[in-house]
Scaffold this motif. Sequence first.
Motif, short mmCIF file in Angstrom:
data_model
loop_
_atom_site.label_atom_id
_atom_site.label_comp_id
_atom_site.label_asym_id
_atom_site.label_seq_id
_atom_site.Cartn_x
_atom_site.Cartn_y
_atom_site.Cartn_z
N GLN A 134 0.82 -1.21 0.00
CA GLN A 134 0.00 0.00 0.00
C GLN A 134 0.86 1.27 0.00
N LEU A 135 1.91 1.26 0.84
CA LEU A 135 2.77 2.44 0.90
C LEU A 135 3.48 2.66 -0.43
N THR A 136 3.97 1.55 -1.01
CA THR A 136 4.71 1.67 -2.26
C THR A 136 3.84 2.25 -3.37
N SER A 137 2.62 1.74 -3.47
CA SER A 137 1.79 2.25 -4.57
C SER A 137 1.32 3.67 -4.29
N MET A 138 1.08 3.96 -3.02
CA MET A 138 0.66 5.32 -2.68
C MET A 138 1.77 6.33 -3.01
N LEU A 139 3.00 5.99 -2.65
CA LEU A 139 4.12 6.91 -2.90
C LEU A 139 4.42 6.98 -4.39
N ASP A 140 4.24 5.86 -5.05
CA ASP A 140 4.42 5.83 -6.49
C ASP A 140 3.49 6.83 -7.17
#
Lengths: 405, 497
Positions: free
Chosen positions: A249-255
Amino acid sequence: MSEVTTQQRTPAVSAGREKRPSSTSEAAELLRATQGSVLLRGGATKLDWAGRVDEPDLLIDTSDLAGVLTHNPADMTASVGGGTRLTELQRHLKGDGQWLALDPPTAETGATVAGLLAAGDSGPSRLRYGGIRDLVIGVTLILADGTVARAGGHVIKNVAGYDLAKLVHGSLGSLAMIAEVVVRLHPRPSGALTITGTADADQATAAAVAIAAGPFEPSAVEWISQSGSGTLLVKTEGAAGYLDSSRSQLTSMLDGLGVTTRQLSDEDAETSWQEHAAAVRGEEQETVVRICTLPTRLGGLTSDALDIAAAADVEARLISSVSLGMHTVRIRGGDAQGHATAFTELRERALAQGASVLLRSRSFEVDELVDALGPPPSTVELLKRIKTQFDPAGRFAPQRFHPWY
Amino acid sequence: MSAQLVDVDHQAGVVTDELAEELRRRLTPDRIITDETRLRTFECDAITGYRVVPALVAFPETTEEVAAVVGVCAREHIPYVARGAGTGLSGGALPVAEGIVISLARMRKVLPPDVDNQRMTVEPGVTNADISKAVAAHDLYFAPDPSSQIVCTIGGNIAENSGGAHCLKYGFTTNHVYAMTLVLPDASVVTVGGDGIEQCGPDLRGAVIGSEGTLAIATSITVRLLRKPEDVQTMVADFPSAAQAGEAVSGIIAAGIVPAAVEMLDELAIEACEAAVHAGYSLDTAAALVVEIDGPAAQCEEDFDRVQEICQEAGSTHVRVAADAGERMLIWKGRKAAFAAMGRISPDYFVQDGVIPRTKLGEVLARMEEMASEAGLRVANVFHAGDGNLHPLVLYNAATEGESERGEELSTAIAELCVEMGGSITGEHGVGTDKACSMPKMFSEDDLEVMKRLRAAFDPTGISNPGKIFPTPRLCGEKPGPYREHPLEASGQIERM
């Protein structure tokens, strides 16, 4: 390149004027039996914060007021001598799977529990656990006249009497000596996840806002400026299942915010956090300023700091606890006059926007050129009265908050 | 230069007709009360056993008006007591005879929230629940949740450093306030805290929160708002004994889980709550634990499963998991109704607020049972088991000769037992008038003297809520001990229920 040393921060003290009491009663007796100015020294990691104290008549070293006095693992509380180093306390608690939920950058250089409270110092994980003000549940203070007083207690919920631990929080040794501290403990998290990426100030702010709005319990959202951009460090802690879901979730959000991330191995994460702590501590010959603002002001503060530094022929580097709005600004390069000009202008700009500013370390040359404290707060008369009540002879750290009190 | 301490027994000024007129001009005539019948509305807070009719009640609507009223008090040396909703459980808002009550009830403005920075500025008369209501659309809320939250005000929460059932995980009011505008007892207006969470110098915001109205009046408060957790799980576990329920609590903590809330009710308390709200608690069990876990869904699920296992290992006979928000609300309705529900099983009761180290729970419960049977009274227990905050309810019948005295003795003895066990006389209700005489059980003369130095710095003449927190010979008599007739009672100025 070297870190600020203890030597640089401790004023010269003539032989015989340095005392090392080994108990609360001995410290109280020492204060009762003497007169004149007193400087309290724990780990000597922040002796130059705020106004610098000249050579005192008496320097009280708290090294022997150290040790874990009680630890009740099942109650998750502990009491320590004020001079106990945080690292020593953490070692003691580790066996029971507990910790004092504080990760101040000065821990590694010897910060003591009393010193941390007196300075109100905290680290990135204040985001999740609160600062030391939120974790201390009791104190034993020694006043300048030798009076010993306790406030709070050994239970985490307690509203009996005034919260004197809050009063000495941030007092930098100017009101009372902190002889003993009782703290609330937390369980050590079973796992941690650190994600890093390249982000500029605006992306870092957007990331912090998005993380806060998401299904996370973040332990740290930090940003370190680099020329033109910066590095974002995000940490969250918990069980494996939670960390797995957070990772994606964090990775896609930051992406989505244009921040390309990578997850750090536990080992690399530890190195990164150590480097982060060293960055906050600053280096010798730097002027280090703490500025606290609304979290969303990061972008404005960063451009102000960079512009002001460039105009004064110095460099500025920021290390920010983004979600908390806490920033360490390191002014480096150039000459003392450049440091003084940059610091003074940055403070003026920050105060005008509602921030709070504390001058941390700097060289003696810079000291000659700046007003360490700046304009007094609206509470200045009240602060003077508190000082008069607690330390009528003005013994403790006389120049620390001069000319406020 | 030596420190001057507060003389709480100073010669106070008097509220004359001229003075009332001056205040009517300074505010508006309808916002000053001097008529006896209306003044009686303000004679007590939720501890109705202490009653004092004030000389005047003022309803300021701005910081400047609060400062104006305080300024008159300072000039004339008239004691004043700031008041929110009057829901306090320690007589902290008990008026001072011949003094002024400053009601903040009309200061109810709520500024728009700063959603990205998760904060909002409100006036002191705004209720605790209305703060959360105002930001619910943004998925934010104000964490402290005292049982009286529908009615109690943020100004009162600041005075008492209010907690609530969820403070085990989320902390107290002091952990959720960024900044305050204060009117000091010399009528000066200052700001403590600010946009930044660290300030340069002593943490005066922290010193004022929980000072029970003795240091300052907060007229504008910037609170911290939290994001609502992704998931919340709530259960009720029945146990054959309170001791086993206590073991389960220790097991949960030892497993490294920090629940949002852990509440315990004993048989008597369950009986009362069920009679009042029918929340579905089992009537045939000796003790019930309410455990709530919140946070990210994945973490919540793992912790909640573990909590259920721990309860079963500790001997739980039945576990009921709230299937949805409605069932969760019902469980909490039962718990939060506990005090009010006591009327179902006893005509009168005293409530205590002592705190003990969690590990002493079994021992303290056993001692309390012995003490209750010695006194020939029943004690119902409802408490925040996670943080050791007990709320023993001493049941008595005032109509029965001697019972109210025995009840009060037992109640005080229980509070003092908590101190003996290494705890505190109060976890969230405050010291106020009610527990001032027990302060020497917990603090030495020097401890109290140093606290009074702080008082003297804020309020050198002792006009701000005098007679609270600190024991005075007038209030407590010469020697410590249980109930004695209050001198103000003897003089007819106050009366007990």
